[in-house]
Design a protein around this motif. Structure first.
Motif, PDB file in Angstrom:
ATOM      1  N   PRO A  74      -7.130 -16.203  -3.352  1.00 31.93           N
ATOM      2  CA  PRO A  74      -5.968 -16.203  -3.514  1.00 31.93           C
ATOM      3  C   PRO A  74      -4.940 -15.970  -2.364  1.00 31.93           C
ATOM      4  O   PRO A  74      -5.500 -15.222  -1.344  1.00 31.93           O
ATOM      5  CB  PRO A  74      -6.068 -15.074  -4.379  1.00 31.93           C
ATOM      6  N   GLU A  75      -3.981 -16.214  -2.188  1.00 33.84           N
ATOM      7  CA  GLU A  75      -2.963 -15.778  -1.391  1.00 33.84           C
ATOM      8  C   GLU A  75      -1.892 -15.016  -1.561  1.00 33.84           C
ATOM      9  O   GLU A  75      -1.638 -14.772  -3.001  1.00 33.84           O
ATOM     10  CB  GLU A  75      -2.336 -17.158  -0.754  1.00 33.84           C
ATOM     11  N   GLY A  76      -1.046 -14.259  -0.632  1.00 32.39           N
ATOM     12  CA  GLY A  76      -0.003 -13.474  -1.084  1.00 32.39           C
ATOM     13  C   GLY A  76      -0.357 -12.097  -1.034  1.00 32.39           C
ATOM     14  O   GLY A  76      -1.363 -11.810  -0.716  1.00 32.39           O
ATOM     15  N   ALA A  77       0.647 -11.133  -1.304  1.00 33.92           N
ATOM     16  CA  ALA A  77       0.444  -9.805  -1.343  1.00 33.92           C
ATOM     17  C   ALA A  77      -0.731  -9.486  -2.162  1.00 33.92           C
ATOM     18  O   ALA A  77      -0.939  -9.632  -3.093  1.00 33.92           O
ATOM     19  CB  ALA A  77       1.775  -9.060  -1.570  1.00 33.92           C
ATOM     20  N   ALA A  78      -1.581  -8.385  -1.632  1.00 36.78           N
ATOM     21  CA  ALA A  78      -2.682  -7.864  -2.219  1.00 36.78           C
ATOM     22  C   ALA A  78      -3.014  -6.347  -2.193  1.00 36.78           C
ATOM     23  O   ALA A  78      -4.165  -5.889  -2.107  1.00 36.78           O
ATOM     24  CB  ALA A  78      -3.825  -8.765  -1.801  1.00 36.78           C
ATOM     25  N   GLU A  79      -1.943  -5.692  -2.149  1.00 32.76           N
ATOM     26  CA  GLU A  79      -2.066  -4.167  -1.857  1.00 32.76           C
ATOM     27  C   GLU A  79      -1.562  -3.470  -3.098  1.00 32.76           C
ATOM     28  O   GLU A  79      -0.522  -4.035  -3.680  1.00 32.76           O
ATOM     29  CB  GLU A  79      -1.126  -3.651  -0.867  1.00 32.76           C
ATOM     30  N   PHE A  80      -2.499  -2.704  -3.830  1.00 31.88           N
ATOM     31  CA  PHE A  80      -2.210  -2.070  -4.933  1.00 31.88           C
ATOM     32  C   PHE A  80      -0.926  -1.194  -5.086  1.00 31.88           C
ATOM     33  O   PHE A  80      -0.308  -1.081  -5.955  1.00 31.88           O
ATOM     34  CB  PHE A  80      -3.587  -1.264  -5.265  1.00 31.88           C
ATOM     35  N   ALA A  81      -0.766  -0.557  -4.069  1.00 34.41           N
ATOM     36  CA  ALA A  81       0.588   0.252  -4.008  1.00 34.41           C
ATOM     37  C   ALA A  81       1.839  -0.577  -4.043  1.00 34.41           C
ATOM     38  O   ALA A  81       2.737  -0.091  -4.576  1.00 34.41           O
ATOM     39  CB  ALA A  81       0.550   0.955  -2.600  1.00 34.41           C
ATOM     40  N   VAL A  82       1.727  -1.731  -3.669  1.00 30.45           N
ATOM     41  CA  VAL A  82       3.036  -2.616  -3.664  1.00 30.45           C
ATOM     42  C   VAL A  82       3.049  -3.204  -4.910  1.00 30.45           C
ATOM     43  O   VAL A  82       3.910  -3.414  -5.587  1.00 30.45           O
ATOM     44  CB  VAL A  82       2.653  -3.639  -2.537  1.00 30.45           C
ATOM     45  N   ILE A  83       1.847  -3.876  -5.630  1.00 30.72           N
ATOM     46  CA  ILE A  83       2.010  -4.720  -6.822  1.00 30.72           C
ATOM     47  C   ILE A  83       2.152  -3.464  -7.999  1.00 30.72           C
ATOM     48  O   ILE A  83       2.981  -3.998  -8.985  1.00 30.72           O
ATOM     49  CB  ILE A  83       0.717  -5.241  -6.968  1.00 30.72           C
ATOM     50  N   CYS A  84       1.624  -2.500  -7.975  1.00 25.01           N
ATOM     51  CA  CYS A  84       1.723  -1.347  -9.021  1.00 25.01           C
ATOM     52  C   CYS A  84       2.886  -0.243  -8.749  1.00 25.01           C
ATOM     53  O   CYS A  84       2.870   0.720  -9.258  1.00 25.01           O
ATOM     54  CB  CYS A  84       0.481  -0.591  -9.226  1.00 25.01           C
ATOM     55  N   ALA A  85       3.743  -0.519  -7.877  1.00 22.33           N
ATOM     56  CA  ALA A  85       4.808   0.157  -7.312  1.00 22.33           C
ATOM     57  C   ALA A  85       5.644   0.703  -8.354  1.00 22.33           C
ATOM     58  O   ALA A  85       6.381   1.957  -8.763  1.00 22.33           O
ATOM     59  CB  ALA A  85       5.320  -0.274  -6.378  1.00 22.33           C
ATOM     60  N   ARG A  86       5.999  -0.241  -9.379  1.00 19.38           N
ATOM     61  CA  ARG A  86       6.786  -0.041 -10.422  1.00 19.38           C
ATOM     62  C   ARG A  86       6.348   0.052 -11.996  1.00 19.38           C
ATOM     63  O   ARG A  86       6.633   0.151 -12.931  1.00 19.38           O
ATOM     64  CB  ARG A  86       7.975  -1.558 -10.496  1.00 19.38           C
ATOM     65  N   THR A  87       4.872   0.331 -11.637  1.00 19.20           N
ATOM     66  CA  THR A  87       4.376   0.459 -12.964  1.00 19.20           C
ATOM     67  C   THR A  87       3.557   1.894 -12.848  1.00 19.20           C
ATOM     68  O   THR A  87       2.439   2.207 -12.276  1.00 19.20           O
ATOM     69  CB  THR A  87       2.954  -0.209 -13.121  1.00 19.20           C
ATOM     70  N   PRO A  88       4.250   2.906 -13.322  1.00 18.61           N
ATOM     71  CA  PRO A  88       3.693   4.357 -13.205  1.00 18.61           C
ATOM     72  C   PRO A  88       2.349   4.789 -13.892  1.00 18.61           C
ATOM     73  O   PRO A  88       1.985   3.962 -14.889  1.00 18.61           O
ATOM     74  CB  PRO A  88       5.031   5.350 -13.764  1.00 18.61           C
ATOM     75  N   ALA A  89       1.561   5.535 -13.354  1.00 13.84           N
ATOM     76  CA  ALA A  89       0.463   6.056 -13.949  1.00 13.84           C
ATOM     77  C   ALA A  89       0.559   6.498 -15.279  1.00 13.84           C
ATOM     78  O   ALA A  89       1.533   7.008 -15.400  1.00 13.84           O
ATOM     79  CB  ALA A  89      -0.386   6.874 -13.049  1.00 13.84           C
ATOM     80  N   GLN A  90      -0.390   6.380 -16.413  1.00 10.78           N
ATOM     81  CA  GLN A  90      -0.280   7.186 -17.657  1.00 10.78           C
ATOM     82  C   GLN A  90      -1.408   7.557 -17.962  1.00 10.78           C
ATOM     83  O   GLN A  90      -2.524   7.078 -17.733  1.00 10.78           O
ATOM     84  CB  GLN A  90       0.332   5.932 -18.595  1.00 10.78           C
ATOM     85  N   ASP A  91      -1.439   8.705 -18.473  1.00  6.66           N
ATOM     86  CA  ASP A  91      -2.688   9.339 -19.159  1.00  6.66           C
ATOM     87  C   ASP A  91      -3.425   8.427 -20.089  1.00  6.66           C
ATOM     88  O   ASP A  91      -3.028   7.906 -20.899  1.00  6.66           O
ATOM     89  CB  ASP A  91      -2.369  10.698 -19.619  1.00  6.66           C
ATOM     90  N   GLY A  92      -4.758   8.457 -20.006  1.00  4.42           N
ATOM     91  CA  GLY A  92      -5.529   7.741 -20.952  1.00  4.42           C
ATOM     92  C   GLY A  92      -5.640   5.973 -20.564  1.00  4.42           C
ATOM     93  O   GLY A  92      -5.933   5.151 -21.478  1.00  4.42           O
ATOM     94  N   LYS A  93      -4.941   5.783 -19.370  1.00  7.23           N
ATOM     95  CA  LYS A  93      -4.834   4.227 -18.883  1.00  7.23           C
ATOM     96  C   LYS A  93      -5.283   4.195 -17.573  1.00  7.23           C
ATOM     97  O   LYS A  93      -5.326   5.116 -16.689  1.00  7.23           O
ATOM     98  CB  LYS A  93      -3.366   3.790 -19.231  1.00  7.23           C
ATOM     99  N   LYS A  94      -5.676   2.970 -17.120  1.00  8.23           N
ATOM    100  CA  LYS A  94      -5.928   2.609 -15.965  1.00  8.23           C
ATOM    101  C   LYS A  94      -5.135   1.445 -15.675  1.00  8.23           C
ATOM    102  O   LYS A  94      -4.684   1.015 -16.318  1.00  8.23           O
ATOM    103  CB  LYS A  94      -7.468   2.312 -15.690  1.00  8.23           C
ATOM    104  N   ARG A  95      -4.896   1.390 -14.174  1.00  7.26           N
ATOM    105  CA  ARG A  95      -3.864   0.243 -13.683  1.00  7.26           C
ATOM    106  C   ARG A  95      -4.740  -0.560 -12.592  1.00  7.26           C
ATOM    107  O   ARG A  95      -5.451  -0.035 -11.946  1.00  7.26           O
ATOM    108  CB  ARG A  95      -2.699   0.911 -12.952  1.00  7.26           C
ATOM    109  N   VAL A  96      -4.634  -1.947 -12.905  1.00  3.28           N
ATOM    110  CA  VAL A  96      -5.426  -2.776 -12.221  1.00  3.28           C
ATOM    111  C   VAL A  96      -4.428  -3.805 -11.351  1.00  3.28           C
ATOM    112  O   VAL A  96      -3.520  -4.293 -12.232  1.00  3.28           O
ATOM    113  CB  VAL A  96      -6.726  -3.298 -12.848  1.00  3.28           C
TER     114      VAL A  96
END
Length: 217
Positions: A74-96
């Motif tokens: 795969p090409e393109g940005a692959a940093e978790f902090a960048v990809i999930c910057a606008r998806t806040p953490a939530q109790d009882g959930k995981k972010r991928v």
């Protein structure tokens, strides 16, 4: 005469080598990757079995490849902090973080155009598989009867892991859509290898004969 023989044998070796390369067969499919630090590694489990942890980055790439050793990453940005910057953490959930690369026009099935690559942050249940995370951000997904991932976000519309003969990447067969992708066989040496070995042996014999003739002369 010996020089002419050697020239003919060398020419035959070149032709046979080219023929062996032309027989190479690739497969058009979605490959699955895990992000390890700053590099991609080919996933050891399928997306329906893999269960990523919170903060993981995984990727998919659509391309024509002979096997996992030469599969396009795969090409393109692959940093978790960048990809999930606008998806806040939530109790009882995981972010991928998921990187989805639809590949190039050269690898696209005939009549189809690959969408632009994208990255998405899936927020799912802690025990969710990669397939479930992917389904939450890139519907519709399409699978074959053997659970092989055939399409992401509806691409491609047809086909699934079909064989593509070397030099004809746009001529996939739809009949393979109901079968899982098969790796090239390692059961024995190829025709090109056998023929090449024979030519090399003949070259050695010709060289020996020429040397012996010079000594006797």
């Amino acid at each position: 005469m010996p020089r002419r023989t050697l020239a003919l044998l060398l020419a035959a070796l070149v032709v046979l080598t080219g023929a062996a390369q032309a027989q190479a067969t690739g497969y058009r499919y979605w490959s699955f990757w895990d992000r390890d630090g700053d590099r991609w590694t080919y996933a050891t489990q399928g997306p329906s079995l893999a269960r990523p942890s919170d903060g993981d980055v995984q990727g998919f790439r659509f391309a024509v490849s002979e096997d996992s050793k030469d599969a396009a990453q795969p090409e393109g940005a692959a940093e978790f902090a960048v990809i999930c910057a606008r998806t806040p953490a939530q109790d009882g959930k995981k972010r991928v973080a998921l990187v989805i690369d639809f590949g190039t026009a050269a690898d696209a099935p005939s009549g189809e155009t690959p969408p632009a690559r994208r990255a998405a942050c899936a927020r799912v249940a802690p025990d969710a598989t990669t397939a479930q995370a992917l389904a939450s951000v890139a519907k519709p997904l399409r699978y074959d009867t053997n659970a092989l991932l055939c399409a992401i976000a509806g691409y491609p519309e047809k086909g699934c892991g079909e064989q593509v003969a070397g030099g004809d990447e746009s001529a996939g067969t739809e009949s393979a859509a109901s079968e899982p992708r098969k790796e090239p066989s390692d059961d024995g040496p190829s025709l090109g290898l056998i023929a090449g070995t024979a030519v090399v042996t003949a070259l050695g014999a010709a060289a020996f004969w020429q040397t012996r003739r010079r000594r006797n002369g």
